[in-house]
Design a protein around this motif. Structure first.
Motif, PDB file in Angstrom:
ATOM      1  N   MET A   1       0.834  -1.205   0.000  1.00  0.00           N
ATOM      2  CA  MET A   1       0.000   0.000   0.000  1.00  0.00           C
ATOM      3  C   MET A   1       0.871   1.259   0.000  1.00  0.00           C
ATOM      4  N   ILE A   2       0.479   2.225  -0.822  1.00  0.00           N
ATOM      5  CA  ILE A   2       1.118   3.536  -0.740  1.00  0.00           C
ATOM      6  C   ILE A   2       0.247   4.408   0.164  1.00  0.00           C
ATOM      7  N   ALA A   3       0.830   4.878   1.249  1.00  0.00           N
ATOM      8  CA  ALA A   3       0.081   5.718   2.185  1.00  0.00           C
ATOM      9  C   ALA A   3       0.408   7.184   1.919  1.00  0.00           C
ATOM     10  N   ILE A   4      -0.635   8.007   1.936  1.00  0.00           N
ATOM     11  CA  ILE A   4      -0.447   9.451   1.781  1.00  0.00           C
ATOM     12  C   ILE A   4      -0.961  10.131   3.036  1.00  0.00           C
ATOM     13  N   ILE A   5      -0.105  10.888   3.686  1.00  0.00           N
ATOM     14  CA  ILE A   5      -0.532  11.617   4.886  1.00  0.00           C
ATOM     15  C   ILE A   5      -0.841  13.047   4.480  1.00  0.00           C
ATOM     16  N   GLY A   6      -2.081  13.462   4.720  1.00  0.00           N
ATOM     17  CA  GLY A   6      -2.475  14.824   4.371  1.00  0.00           C
ATOM     18  C   GLY A   6      -3.837  14.820   3.712  1.00  0.00           C
ATOM     19  N   GLY A   7      -4.481  15.976   3.690  1.00  0.00           N
ATOM     20  CA  GLY A   7      -5.824  16.008   3.128  1.00  0.00           C
ATOM     21  C   GLY A   7      -6.055  17.226   2.259  1.00  0.00           C
ATOM     22  N   SER A   8      -4.973  17.770   1.712  1.00  0.00           N
ATOM     23  CA  SER A   8      -5.148  18.963   0.897  1.00  0.00           C
ATOM     24  C   SER A   8      -4.714  18.675  -0.540  1.00  0.00           C
ATOM     25  N   ILE A   9      -4.355  19.724  -1.256  1.00  0.00           N
ATOM     26  CA  ILE A   9      -4.180  19.562  -2.695  1.00  0.00           C
ATOM     27  C   ILE A   9      -3.012  18.642  -3.050  1.00  0.00           C
ATOM     28  N   ALA A  10      -1.930  18.679  -2.257  1.00  0.00           N
ATOM     29  CA  ALA A  10      -0.781  17.820  -2.558  1.00  0.00           C
ATOM     30  C   ALA A  10      -1.187  16.354  -2.377  1.00  0.00           C
ATOM     31  N   ALA A  11      -1.921  16.063  -1.331  1.00  0.00           N
ATOM     32  CA  ALA A  11      -2.382  14.695  -1.101  1.00  0.00           C
ATOM     33  C   ALA A  11      -3.282  14.253  -2.248  1.00  0.00           C
ATOM     34  N   PHE A  12      -4.177  15.154  -2.668  1.00  0.00           N
ATOM     35  CA  PHE A  12      -5.091  14.819  -3.761  1.00  0.00           C
ATOM     36  C   PHE A  12      -4.330  14.512  -5.048  1.00  0.00           C
ATOM     37  N   TYR A  13      -3.377  15.385  -5.414  1.00  0.00           N
ATOM     38  CA  TYR A  13      -2.670  15.172  -6.677  1.00  0.00           C
ATOM     39  C   TYR A  13      -1.761  13.950  -6.630  1.00  0.00           C
ATOM     40  N   ALA A  14      -1.197  13.660  -5.458  1.00  0.00           N
ATOM     41  CA  ALA A  14      -0.385  12.447  -5.329  1.00  0.00           C
ATOM     42  C   ALA A  14      -1.281  11.230  -5.579  1.00  0.00           C
ATOM     43  N   TYR A  15      -2.453  11.242  -4.949  1.00  0.00           N
ATOM     44  CA  TYR A  15      -3.411  10.146  -5.120  1.00  0.00           C
ATOM     45  C   TYR A  15      -3.822   9.994  -6.586  1.00  0.00           C
ATOM     46  N   LYS A  16      -4.222  11.110  -7.176  1.00  0.00           N
ATOM     47  CA  LYS A  16      -4.723  11.098  -8.553  1.00  0.00           C
ATOM     48  C   LYS A  16      -3.653  10.585  -9.518  1.00  0.00           C
ATOM     49  N   VAL A  29      -5.385   7.554   1.620  1.00  0.00           N
ATOM     50  CA  VAL A  29      -5.104   8.924   2.035  1.00  0.00           C
ATOM     51  C   VAL A  29      -5.585   9.101   3.470  1.00  0.00           C
ATOM     52  N   PHE A  30      -4.685   9.524   4.355  1.00  0.00           N
ATOM     53  CA  PHE A  30      -5.028   9.711   5.773  1.00  0.00           C
ATOM     54  C   PHE A  30      -5.151  11.203   6.041  1.00  0.00           C
ATOM     55  N   SER A  31      -6.386  11.668   6.201  1.00  0.00           N
ATOM     56  CA  SER A  31      -6.627  13.098   6.370  1.00  0.00           C
ATOM     57  C   SER A  31      -7.151  13.397   7.760  1.00  0.00           C
ATOM     58  N   LYS A  32      -6.630  14.461   8.367  1.00  0.00           N
ATOM     59  CA  LYS A  32      -7.147  14.832   9.696  1.00  0.00           C
ATOM     60  C   LYS A  32      -8.444  15.622   9.584  1.00  0.00           C
ATOM     61  N   GLU A  33      -8.798  16.004   8.363  1.00  0.00           N
ATOM     62  CA  GLU A  33     -10.010  16.807   8.197  1.00  0.00           C
ATOM     63  C   GLU A  33     -11.246  15.927   8.067  1.00  0.00           C
ATOM     64  N   ASP A  34     -12.404  16.568   8.215  1.00  0.00           N
ATOM     65  CA  ASP A  34     -13.649  15.795   8.192  1.00  0.00           C
ATOM     66  C   ASP A  34     -14.306  15.837   6.815  1.00  0.00           C
ATOM     67  N   ARG A  35     -13.533  16.249   5.815  1.00  0.00           N
ATOM     68  CA  ARG A  35     -14.117  16.336   4.474  1.00  0.00           C
ATOM     69  C   ARG A  35     -13.062  16.109   3.405  1.00  0.00           C
ATOM     70  N   GLN A  36     -13.542  16.053   2.180  1.00  0.00           N
ATOM     71  CA  GLN A  36     -12.673  15.839   1.023  1.00  0.00           C
ATOM     72  C   GLN A  36     -11.704  17.026   0.872  1.00  0.00           C
ATOM     73  N   PRO A  37     -10.598  16.803   0.161  1.00  0.00           N
ATOM     74  CA  PRO A  37      -9.660  17.921  -0.055  1.00  0.00           C
ATOM     75  C   PRO A  37     -10.336  19.114  -0.750  1.00  0.00           C
ATOM     76  N   TYR A  38      -9.870  20.305  -0.412  1.00  0.00           N
ATOM     77  CA  TYR A  38     -10.372  21.504  -1.094  1.00  0.00           C
ATOM     78  C   TYR A  38      -9.197  22.445  -1.301  1.00  0.00           C
ATOM     79  N   ALA A  39      -9.426  23.440  -2.130  1.00  0.00           N
ATOM     80  CA  ALA A  39      -8.350  24.370  -2.485  1.00  0.00           C
ATOM     81  C   ALA A  39      -8.195  25.427  -1.400  1.00  0.00           C
ATOM     82  N   TYR A 116      -8.249  26.608   7.332  1.00  0.00           N
ATOM     83  CA  TYR A 116      -9.213  25.534   7.094  1.00  0.00           C
ATOM     84  C   TYR A 116     -10.571  26.111   6.722  1.00  0.00           C
ATOM     85  N   LEU A 117     -11.346  25.313   6.023  1.00  0.00           N
ATOM     86  CA  LEU A 117     -12.691  25.729   5.662  1.00  0.00           C
ATOM     87  C   LEU A 117     -13.509  26.044   6.918  1.00  0.00           C
TER      88      LEU A 117
END
Lengths: 387, 157
Positions: A1-16, A29-39, A116-117
């Motif tokens: 498994m490739i693990a990604i720590i973070g929940g923002s744009i860098a995490a999203f683009y790494a995943y994508k 993707v391990f995100s501390k936020e309660d929602r999907q990544p946002y800009a 944060y949002l």
């Protein structure tokens, strides 16, 4: 498994990027936020309305409310509130949080960072019920001025308190700061307090009262802090070598099988030649894509980056890159059309800053990043973007 | 898929494409607002039209924080002004300078291939600009290259 720590744009683009290479690779993707990544760079724009700034990760592939507490690079595991996970490769994109100083007084619930949002949502709630219609912003950097502009657009007045002797001190020389400050103060309900700071903040019936070092009192609906960010490296606890952030090589590798990207990464700088935080949106995206490919088994080298910012506020563009305050090199200045300055040393363009009307943005950044010899350009061509 | 092709040898630098482009998009003849740009190199009398190549891995699209830039079904990277916040990240990101600011600096502008019938191609009397299927464009080049080799062969070089 490739693990990604973070929940923002860098995490999203790494995943994508990994999924585009091979969608059978297991990525979480391990995100501390309660929602999907946002800009995050859209946050100031969200003060006055909704924008589609969300980036979706497959539901099965993102763990929300899941802040990574520790990593073990020998055992290749990460510790999370939902248990221990093993990884084959790890991409750390944990970002940076707003730096919020402690002030004297009592202001709980009336002081916000811009990261944060949920910060923006809390502010919007307060804005709806605001009686004073005046906001105090601490710090006079990029985010602070974007926020000031957002509040002004809603019909609020703003006071900006800067501890340094000028606004935008990180990216502009004194002369340019003066041009920007004059433009804003003469046309908009914004007042700047430079070389000043907060002494104490107290809640009042309507909001808060702020006493400044020079003795002045300001009443405001609430206070916003824009005093920069600091990388979220605490959870690493020595597992990986850190400086201000995580130092990475030209392949964005921090150590075996561990990569770091975005606001948390210290990577090679084209102008200064050292490792430093770039912490800007386009670099986060570019790094995420390279680290993702390398984590998936490719071997792609990054080029040194250059810090640059474009700030479209108060009906002007403020554009800076590289050594934009002329710390090292000869500055050539023109006041013919707004304020323009280029910084040259040994025949190479090291930096620039422009206030006023826009010019060829991409070209200047490219010249600085590629360390191009500028002999074949007239200085005026550089100043006016004919490159 | 059709692409915009340029034959630099044929371009005379007349700039009809720039006028047509700005008129098609903004109703005015203003080369500064043209999505296609002719660079002049008068020392060598060479003119180079540059325009958006609708990159596969589009830098502008990648950095757009509000998804205002998206790829249409026909492969064109399109800008939705309702979603654009004017942050200009795309303008900095494009390595070729082909997504840019309008002359009044109020908007970001880029080539949209006029919805499939590019005005620049229509007005290019020199025939320097063509809007052709990728396969045909490649085939055409192969045939031209083959013809050159044949000429050399016949000449006994």
């Amino acid at each position: 498994m490739i693990a990604i720590i973070g929940g923002s744009i860098a995490a999203f683009y790494a995943y994508k990027t990994i999924k585009e290479l091979d969608k059978t690779i297991d990525v979480k993707v391990f995100s501390k936020e309660d929602r999907q990544p946002y800009a995050k760079m859209v946050l100031p724009y969200l003060i006055s309305g909704n924008r589609d700034a969300f980036f979706e990760i497959e539901e099965d592939d993102i763990l929300m409310n899941c802040e990574v507490k520790a990593i073990d690079t020998k055992a290749k595991t990460i510790t999370t509130p939902m248990g221990l996970y093993s990884y084959e490769r790890l991409i750390i994109a944990a970002g940076a949080d707003a730096y919020i100083p402690q002030y004297e007084g009592d202001y709980d619930g009336f002081l916000f960072g811009v990261r944060y949002l949920k910060d923006i949502e809390a502010m919007r709630e307060k804005l709806r019920r605001a009686g004073l219609r005046h906001i105090v912003i601490l710090g006079a950097g990029l985010v602070s001025l974007e926020m000031a502009h957002a509040f002004v657009k809603l019909g609020f007045s703003v006071s900006v308190i800067a501890s340094s002797n000028r606004i935008l001190s990180q990216i502009l020389p004194k002369e340019a700061s003066v041009v920007v400050q004059r433009q804003i103060e003469s046309l908009y309900p914004v007042k700047f307090y430079t070389s000043n700071d907060v002494e104490v903040i107290y809640k009042t019936n309507d909001g808060v009262n702020i006493r400044l070092k020079n003795g002045e009192h300001l009443d405001a609906d609430f206070v916003v802090v824009g005093k920069g960010v600091k990388p979220n490296i605490e959870f690493l606890d020595g597992a990986i070598q850190t400086n201000s952030g995580i130092v990475v090589d030209d392949y964005l590798r921090a150590t075996d099988d561990v990569f770091a990207v975005g606001d948390i990464a210290e990577s090679t700088d084209a102008v200064w030649g050292d490792k430093r935080l770039h912490a800007i949106w386009p670099v986060a995206i570019a790094q995420a894509k390279v680290a993702a490919k390398n984590a998936a088994g490719l071997n792609i080298e990054t080029q040194p980056e250059v810090s640059r910012n474009i700030l479209p506020i108060f009906d002007m563009d403020i554009f800076s890159g590289g050594d934009s305050v002329a710390l090292d090199g000869d500055a050539v200045v023109s006041n013919d059309d707004g304020f323009r300055m280029v910084v040259v040393k040994d025949g190479i363009l090291r930096g620039f800053c422009m206030v006023g009307r826009p010019i060829n943005y991409g070209g200047l950044v490219r010249l600085v990043r590629d360390r191009t010899r500028i002999d074949r350009y007239d200085i005026s061509d550089l100043l006016f973007g004919n490159v | 898929m059709k692409v915009l092709m340029v034959d630099i040898d044929k371009c005379t630098g007349c700039r009809a494409c720039e006028y047509a482009c700005s008129f098609a998009h903004d109703g005015e003849f203003n080369p500064l607002n043209s999505r296609i740009h002719i660079s002049e190199f008068l020392d060598d009398f060479v003119f180079v039209p540059t325009y958006c190549t609708q990159c596969d891995e589009a830098y502008c699209m990648d950095v757009c924080p509000t998804k205002a830039l998206t790829r249409s079904q026909s492969g064109v990277v399109e800008l939705d002004y309702d979603k654009c916040i004017g942050c200009k990240q795309c303008v900095i990101a494009c390595p070729w300078g082909n997504i840019k600011l309008s002359s009044d600096a109020k908007r970001v502008i880029k080539c949209d291939l006029c919805g499939g019938e590019p005005e620049c191609v229509r007005v290019c009397h020199a025939g320097a600009l063509e809007f052709v299927d990728v396969e045909d464009a490649v085939l055409g080049k192969q045939i031209r290259a083959a013809a050159n080799i044949k000429r050399s062969a016949v000449a006994g070089v």
